[in-house]
Design a protein around this motif. Structure first.
Motif, short mmCIF file in Angstrom:
data_model
loop_
_atom_site.label_atom_id
_atom_site.label_comp_id
_atom_site.label_asym_id
_atom_site.label_seq_id
_atom_site.Cartn_x
_atom_site.Cartn_y
_atom_site.Cartn_z
N TYR A 268 51.53 48.61 45.74
CA TYR A 268 51.53 48.55 44.27
C TYR A 268 51.17 49.91 43.69
CZ TYR A 268 51.80 43.50 44.71
OH TYR A 268 52.22 42.24 45.00
N GLU B 28 50.68 48.97 38.26
CA GLU B 28 50.81 47.56 38.69
C GLU B 28 49.45 46.99 39.07
OE1 GLU B 28 55.36 47.84 40.47
OE2 GLU B 28 53.65 48.13 41.81
N ILE C 127 57.36 41.10 39.29
CA ILE C 127 56.56 42.30 38.99
C ILE C 127 57.21 43.10 37.86
CG2 ILE C 127 55.72 44.50 39.90
CD1 ILE C 127 55.43 43.02 42.64
#
Length: 158
Positions: free
Chosen positions: A74, A78, A108
């Protein structure tokens, strides 16, 4: 914006109401429901981008190699949006085959486009549900996610 997405999902999409309405008509209804025009525009744009993600023949999110060997790293942005609990839940959904790498990345992507300072696990669950609802062939995954969202488990999860 997220409140509008929830309103649309609960009142149109999830209830299987005909959702193909005129955008001006929908905007007017959302204004009557008390939402602001700017937020309505953002929510409708969010939904359009979700539709675009699944309409293309190109999968920008596919990774090379077996899924078991791929680790999702990530970005700092994020991680700021998706706390440890959220990231763990995404991993859990992949392990129980509710999400695959493509749908995980779609989730996401959509999470990162939500214009909200607060984001929690409950919000993530709704985003997952919205994404799965919009991806053809993911009806079983959608049903599993619905069960996870609406059924309160008793005892520890294994």
């Amino acid at each position: 914006m997220f409140d509008i997405l929830m309103y649309l999902f609960e009142n149109f999409i999830h209830n299987e109401t005909e959702f193909r309405v005129d955008q001006d008509e929908l905007t007017d209804e959302l204004i009557r429901a008390g939402f602001h025009h700017d937020e309505i525009f953002k929510a409708l744009e969010w939904l359009e981008k979700l539709a675009e993600l699944q309409e293309t023949d190109i999968n920008p999110y596919l990774t090379k190699g077996p899924a078991a060997l791929v680790t999702r790293i990530y970005t700092a942005e994020e991680e700021a949006r998706l706390d440890v609990e959220c990231r763990g839940f995404l991993m859990f959904l992949e392990q129980v085959n509710v999400l695959d790498s493509t749908t995980r990345e779609m989730v996401i992507d959509r999470v990162m486009e939500i214009d909200s300072s607060e984001f929690c696990l409950e919000d993530l669950k709704w985003v997952v549900l919205m994404v799965l609802f919009n991806v053809p062939g993911k009806e079983n995954a959608y049903a599993q996610m619905e069960d996870l969202l609406f059924e309160m488990p008793e005892g520890p999860l294994h």
